[in-house]
Design an enzyme around this catalytic site. Sequence first.
Site, PDB file in Angstrom:
ATOM      1  N   CYS A 180      32.188  84.505  58.763  1.00 20.79           N
ATOM      2  CA  CYS A 180      30.795  85.142  58.999  1.00 20.79           C
ATOM      3  C   CYS A 180      30.696  85.410  60.507  1.00 20.79           C
ATOM      4  CB  CYS A 180      29.840  83.893  58.597  1.00 20.79           C
ATOM      5  SG  CYS A 180      28.136  84.169  59.113  1.00 20.79           S
ATOM      6  N   CYS A 228      24.994  79.195  57.750  1.00 22.18           N
ATOM      7  CA  CYS A 228      23.844  79.748  58.874  1.00 22.18           C
ATOM      8  C   CYS A 228      22.913  80.874  58.216  1.00 22.18           C
ATOM      9  CB  CYS A 228      24.564  80.429  59.979  1.00 22.18           C
ATOM     10  SG  CYS A 228      25.237  82.177  59.726  1.00 22.18           S
ATOM     11  N   CYS A 238      25.745  83.534  53.959  1.00 21.72           N
ATOM     12  CA  CYS A 238      26.615  82.442  54.413  1.00 21.72           C
ATOM     13  C   CYS A 238      25.708  81.223  54.283  1.00 21.72           C
ATOM     14  CB  CYS A 238      27.093  82.575  56.040  1.00 21.72           C
ATOM     15  SG  CYS A 238      27.739  81.166  56.726  1.00 21.72           S
ATOM     16  N   CYS A 297      29.841  92.717  46.718  1.00 26.55           N
ATOM     17  CA  CYS A 297      29.894  93.720  47.408  1.00 26.55           C
ATOM     18  C   CYS A 297      29.064  93.131  48.950  1.00 26.55           C
ATOM     19  CB  CYS A 297      28.658  94.668  47.045  1.00 26.55           C
ATOM     20  SG  CYS A 297      28.851  96.329  47.595  1.00 26.55           S
ATOM     21  N   CYS A 341      28.472  82.198  62.383  1.00 28.31           N
ATOM     22  CA  CYS A 341      28.869  81.099  62.811  1.00 28.31           C
ATOM     23  C   CYS A 341      30.250  80.909  62.702  1.00 28.31           C
ATOM     24  CB  CYS A 341      27.971  80.145  61.767  1.00 28.31           C
ATOM     25  SG  CYS A 341      28.575  80.499  59.861  1.00 28.31           S
TER      26      CYS A 341
END
Length: 140
Positions: free
Chosen positions: A52, A104, A101, A124, A55
């Site tokens: 991510c 975060c 995510c 996707c 984070c």
Amino acid sequence: MAKSARFTVEKTDAEWRTILTPAQFQVARQEGTERAFTSPLNNEHRDGTFHCVGCGTALWTMADKFDSGTGWPSFTQPISAEAVATKTDWKLLYPRTECHCATCGAHQGHVFPDGPAPTGQRWCINGVVLVFQAKEDQTD
């Protein structure tokens, strides 16, 4: 995206803007979508993990990546059930499953039931909200 007590990592929009590019902010925090076929991660084939951008949490692995032909990096499943969370997205007037995510809240993309085996799912994902770390570059 409003600040929420449901995420381990929380920042104000002003704080997110200091660490994300405008394109990353638009996708990760405002649930936007990058243009198809613009992510260099579409052509990434080395062994490694996708993290991510907000984070640093590991979310996807190269082992689960496939070429869906859609123009976005696609995966058959997240790295773990705890890494990625989902919710129903009604922005197009019909329900889609949005994924983000779990640490975060950064918007990743959507999951569709038209992927290959073994899961039959196509996660996707917007490449702009990912950071790829090749296995050869990882330290133990």
